[in-house]
Design a protein around this motif. Structure first.
Motif, PDB file in Angstrom:
ATOM      1  N   VAL A  91      23.404  23.724  66.598  1.00  0.00           N
ATOM      2  CA  VAL A  91      22.416  23.794  65.524  1.00  0.00           C
ATOM      3  C   VAL A  91      22.300  22.411  64.895  1.00  0.00           C
ATOM      4  O   VAL A  91      23.291  21.698  64.750  1.00  0.00           O
ATOM      5  CB  VAL A  91      22.804  24.863  64.468  1.00  0.00           C
ATOM      6  N   ILE A  92      21.068  22.049  64.548  1.00  0.00           N
ATOM      7  CA  ILE A  92      20.836  20.829  63.763  1.00  0.00           C
ATOM      8  C   ILE A  92      20.108  21.266  62.503  1.00  0.00           C
ATOM      9  O   ILE A  92      19.038  21.883  62.569  1.00  0.00           O
ATOM     10  CB  ILE A  92      19.990  19.793  64.541  1.00  0.00           C
ATOM     11  N   ALA A  93      20.725  20.967  61.350  1.00  0.00           N
ATOM     12  CA  ALA A  93      20.093  21.295  60.067  1.00  0.00           C
ATOM     13  C   ALA A  93      19.572  19.997  59.453  1.00  0.00           C
ATOM     14  O   ALA A  93      20.315  19.019  59.346  1.00  0.00           O
ATOM     15  CB  ALA A  93      21.106  21.944  59.132  1.00  0.00           C
ATOM     16  N   ARG A 111      20.178  15.532  74.611  1.00  0.00           N
ATOM     17  CA  ARG A 111      18.786  15.916  74.936  1.00  0.00           C
ATOM     18  C   ARG A 111      18.168  16.715  73.786  1.00  0.00           C
ATOM     19  O   ARG A 111      16.988  16.565  73.459  1.00  0.00           O
ATOM     20  CB  ARG A 111      18.726  16.719  76.247  1.00  0.00           C
ATOM     21  N   PHE A 112      19.008  17.540  73.157  1.00  0.00           N
ATOM     22  CA  PHE A 112      18.555  18.336  71.998  1.00  0.00           C
ATOM     23  C   PHE A 112      18.178  17.380  70.842  1.00  0.00           C
ATOM     24  O   PHE A 112      17.100  17.502  70.246  1.00  0.00           O
ATOM     25  CB  PHE A 112      19.696  19.286  71.608  1.00  0.00           C
ATOM     26  N   VAL A 113      19.056  16.407  70.567  1.00  0.00           N
ATOM     27  CA  VAL A 113      18.774  15.417  69.511  1.00  0.00           C
ATOM     28  C   VAL A 113      17.477  14.672  69.842  1.00  0.00           C
ATOM     29  O   VAL A 113      16.608  14.479  68.989  1.00  0.00           O
ATOM     30  CB  VAL A 113      19.955  14.419  69.362  1.00  0.00           C
ATOM     31  N   ASP A 114      17.338  14.303  71.104  1.00  0.00           N
ATOM     32  CA  ASP A 114      16.167  13.517  71.520  1.00  0.00           C
ATOM     33  C   ASP A 114      14.868  14.295  71.351  1.00  0.00           C
ATOM     34  O   ASP A 114      13.813  13.712  71.078  1.00  0.00           O
ATOM     35  CB  ASP A 114      16.334  13.080  72.981  1.00  0.00           C
ATOM     36  N   SER A 115      14.957  15.627  71.488  1.00  0.00           N
ATOM     37  CA  SER A 115      13.745  16.448  71.379  1.00  0.00           C
ATOM     38  C   SER A 115      13.168  16.393  69.959  1.00  0.00           C
ATOM     39  O   SER A 115      12.016  16.763  69.739  1.00  0.00           O
ATOM     40  CB  SER A 115      14.045  17.898  71.781  1.00  0.00           C
ATOM     41  N   LEU A 116      13.972  15.937  68.996  1.00  0.00           N
ATOM     42  CA  LEU A 116      13.483  15.861  67.607  1.00  0.00           C
ATOM     43  C   LEU A 116      12.862  14.487  67.304  1.00  0.00           C
ATOM     44  O   LEU A 116      12.527  14.200  66.142  1.00  0.00           O
ATOM     45  CB  LEU A 116      14.618  16.173  66.621  1.00  0.00           C
ATOM     46  N   ASP A 117      12.744  13.652  68.327  1.00  0.00           N
ATOM     47  CA  ASP A 117      11.991  12.395  68.206  1.00  0.00           C
ATOM     48  C   ASP A 117      12.457  11.473  67.075  1.00  0.00           C
ATOM     49  O   ASP A 117      11.622  10.841  66.409  1.00  0.00           O
ATOM     50  CB  ASP A 117      10.502  12.699  67.962  1.00  0.00           C
ATOM     51  N   GLY A 118      13.740  11.443  66.800  1.00  0.00           N
ATOM     52  CA  GLY A 118      14.248  10.522  65.774  1.00  0.00           C
ATOM     53  C   GLY A 118      14.252  11.092  64.366  1.00  0.00           C
ATOM     54  O   GLY A 118      14.645  10.396  63.426  1.00  0.00           O
ATOM     55  N   ARG A 119      13.837  12.355  64.219  1.00  0.00           N
ATOM     56  CA  ARG A 119      13.902  12.949  62.862  1.00  0.00           C
ATOM     57  C   ARG A 119      15.350  13.197  62.456  1.00  0.00           C
ATOM     58  O   ARG A 119      15.656  13.304  61.283  1.00  0.00           O
ATOM     59  CB  ARG A 119      13.101  14.255  62.804  1.00  0.00           C
ATOM     60  N   TYR A 120      16.253  13.298  63.450  1.00  0.00           N
ATOM     61  CA  TYR A 120      17.687  13.456  63.181  1.00  0.00           C
ATOM     62  C   TYR A 120      18.453  12.417  64.007  1.00  0.00           C
ATOM     63  O   TYR A 120      18.160  12.209  65.187  1.00  0.00           O
ATOM     64  CB  TYR A 120      18.156  14.875  63.555  1.00  0.00           C
ATOM     65  N   ILE A 121      19.414  11.748  63.339  1.00  0.00           N
ATOM     66  CA  ILE A 121      20.286  10.770  64.021  1.00  0.00           C
ATOM     67  C   ILE A 121      21.709  11.295  63.899  1.00  0.00           C
ATOM     68  O   ILE A 121      22.155  11.644  62.798  1.00  0.00           O
ATOM     69  CB  ILE A 121      20.189   9.376  63.355  1.00  0.00           C
ATOM     70  N   THR A 122      22.428  11.348  65.012  1.00  0.00           N
ATOM     71  CA  THR A 122      23.764  11.952  64.981  1.00  0.00           C
ATOM     72  C   THR A 122      24.880  10.916  64.878  1.00  0.00           C
ATOM     73  O   THR A 122      24.662   9.711  65.021  1.00  0.00           O
ATOM     74  CB  THR A 122      23.949  12.908  66.191  1.00  0.00           C
ATOM     75  N   ALA A 123      26.092  11.405  64.597  1.00  0.00           N
ATOM     76  CA  ALA A 123      27.264  10.538  64.395  1.00  0.00           C
ATOM     77  C   ALA A 123      28.531  11.363  64.596  1.00  0.00           C
ATOM     78  O   ALA A 123      28.464  12.582  64.723  1.00  0.00           O
ATOM     79  CB  ALA A 123      27.241   9.975  62.968  1.00  0.00           C
ATOM     80  N   LEU A 133      15.692  23.999  60.447  1.00  0.00           N
ATOM     81  CA  LEU A 133      16.902  24.395  61.177  1.00  0.00           C
ATOM     82  C   LEU A 133      16.516  24.524  62.648  1.00  0.00           C
ATOM     83  O   LEU A 133      15.594  25.261  62.976  1.00  0.00           O
ATOM     84  CB  LEU A 133      17.357  25.752  60.626  1.00  0.00           C
ATOM     85  N   HIS A 134      17.178  23.762  63.494  1.00  0.00           N
ATOM     86  CA  HIS A 134      16.853  23.781  64.925  1.00  0.00           C
ATOM     87  C   HIS A 134      18.051  24.324  65.700  1.00  0.00           C
ATOM     88  O   HIS A 134      19.186  23.931  65.437  1.00  0.00           O
ATOM     89  CB  HIS A 134      16.549  22.358  65.411  1.00  0.00           C
TER      90      HIS A 134
END
Ligand code: NAD
Length: 340
Positions: A26-28, A99-111, A13-14
């Protein structure tokens, strides 16, 4: 939150805050064993922060199950941006989220998800490449509709002994991006359409273009038909509503149709075949995942055929094991995700 993460077997959970734009997000990530976690970003107001976190955690789990059963090399994740009453600069907010999504280095892809649009995804794309469903990548809803149409044929085959929809009475609840396109496919296949939408303009269009019969939203569930296709809101199948149904099968696009798993048993005992929502509505996910991977439209169209195959497999297991299709879908997804 740790208890919910443990009970859903969540992975991470980020959280992010950005004072300059007012971002609170939040990114779960539920599971990334099969690949990066792909899942939409909600932009909604919540009664409190805990509800937003819980929403992301539960939805992320659903995405893992959906991706696994769709045969995609992906895990499941979901993001929530908590919507506040006033936002000074929406584009800047979504760029900060990127930028938040990018900080996870591709572990999460958004839509896209509830409250976000392809234009928001374009803003996210300014700051990360781990984003799908931008304006350039096309509308996933049309692929969801195609997948649901194929799923309805598979459901008709399993329940009624033929996938020929000609003359079948099909009730479509909700004529939005998915429901309207689905109704067009059903009409072209010769089905008789019963439709409802809270937007009278959409109902009128379906009457004019497809000869659809209008039914009041609250009356549709109890209207006799062969297949009921919920394409509006979630939790449409409760113990009370299932008792009213007068159809042979339920197969539609709406997410989280079952208010709880007991309702799946109630459908079984009433002889109503239920096509699990996260299996039949995976067309949009297939579209965004394969578009993101740079696959051509032909690959997307052929991958959509997995939906009907998977449903047929689930219906077969359910019948042989005397279990509900919902329980079988969950069991198969867990086997694919956890390898047991
Ligand atoms: P949408 O917002 O475009 O359409 C929903 C439609 O339902 C609207 O026309 C709305 O007026 C109508 N509606 C709302 N409440 C209603 C009610 N009580 N009775 C009748 N109609 C009602 O949404 P969509 O993108 O078409 O998605 C439909 C459903 O499918 C949602 O549950 C969504 O979560 C799910 N879904 C969509 C996609 C996709 O690709 N868009 C993918 C998977 C699942």
């Amino acid at each position: 939150m740790f208890a919910l993460m443990q009970s859903t077997r969540g992975e991470a959970l980020h959280l992010a805050v950005d004072a300059a734009t007012g971002l609170r997000a939040v990114i779960a990530i539920h599971n990334s064993d099969r690949g990066p976690a792909l899942g939409g970003c909600r932009y909604l107001a919540y009664p409190d922060d805990e509800s937003a976190l819980a929403d992301a955690i539960r939805l992320a789990r659903g995405m893992s199950y959906k991706a696994a059963l769709a045969g995609l090399p992906l895990g499941g994740g979901k993001a929530v941006i908590i919507r506040s009453a006033h936002v000074a600069d929406r584009a800047a907010l979504f760029e900060a989220f990127g930028r938040f999504v990018d900080s996870l280095d591709g572990r999460y892809i958004t839509a896209i998800e509830s409250g976000t649009s392809p234009a928001d995804m374009d803003c996210i794309a300014q700051t990360t490449r781990h984003v799908t469903s931008t304006t350039a990548s096309g509308d996933p809803s049309l692929h969801t509709a195609l997948g649901v149409f194929a799923g309805i044929r598979a459901t008709a085959m399993a329940r009624l002994g033929s996938d020929n929809l000609e003359g079948l009475r099909i009730a479509v609840q909700g004529l939005g991006s998915v429901g309207f396109a689905l109704a067009e496919h059903l009409h072209a296949a010769g089905a008789e359409l019963l439709v409802s939408d809270v937007d009278a303009g959409k109902v009128r269009l379906a009457m004019e273009q497809m000869g659809a019969h209008p039914v009041a939203s609250e009356a549709l569930l109890a209207t006799p038909c062969d297949i009921f296709a919920p394409c509006a809101t979630g939790s449409v199948l409760t113990s009370q509503s299932v008792a009213q149904l007068r159809c042979a099968a339920v197969a539609g696009a709406a997410n989280t149709q079952l208010s709880n798993l007991q309702v799946a048993d109630q459908l079984e005992s009433r002889g109503i075949l239920y096509a699990p929502d996260y299996v039949i509505n995976a067309g949009g996910l297939i579209h965004v995942a394969l578009t993101h991977a740079g696959e051509p439209l032909t690959a997307i169209t052929s991958h959509l055929a997995n939906i009907a195959k998977r449903l047929t497999e689930i219906f077969g297991h359910a019948q042989a094991e005397k279990r509900s299709p919902a329980a079988v879908a969950e069991m198969l997804a867990e086997r694919l995700i956890y390898g047991r």
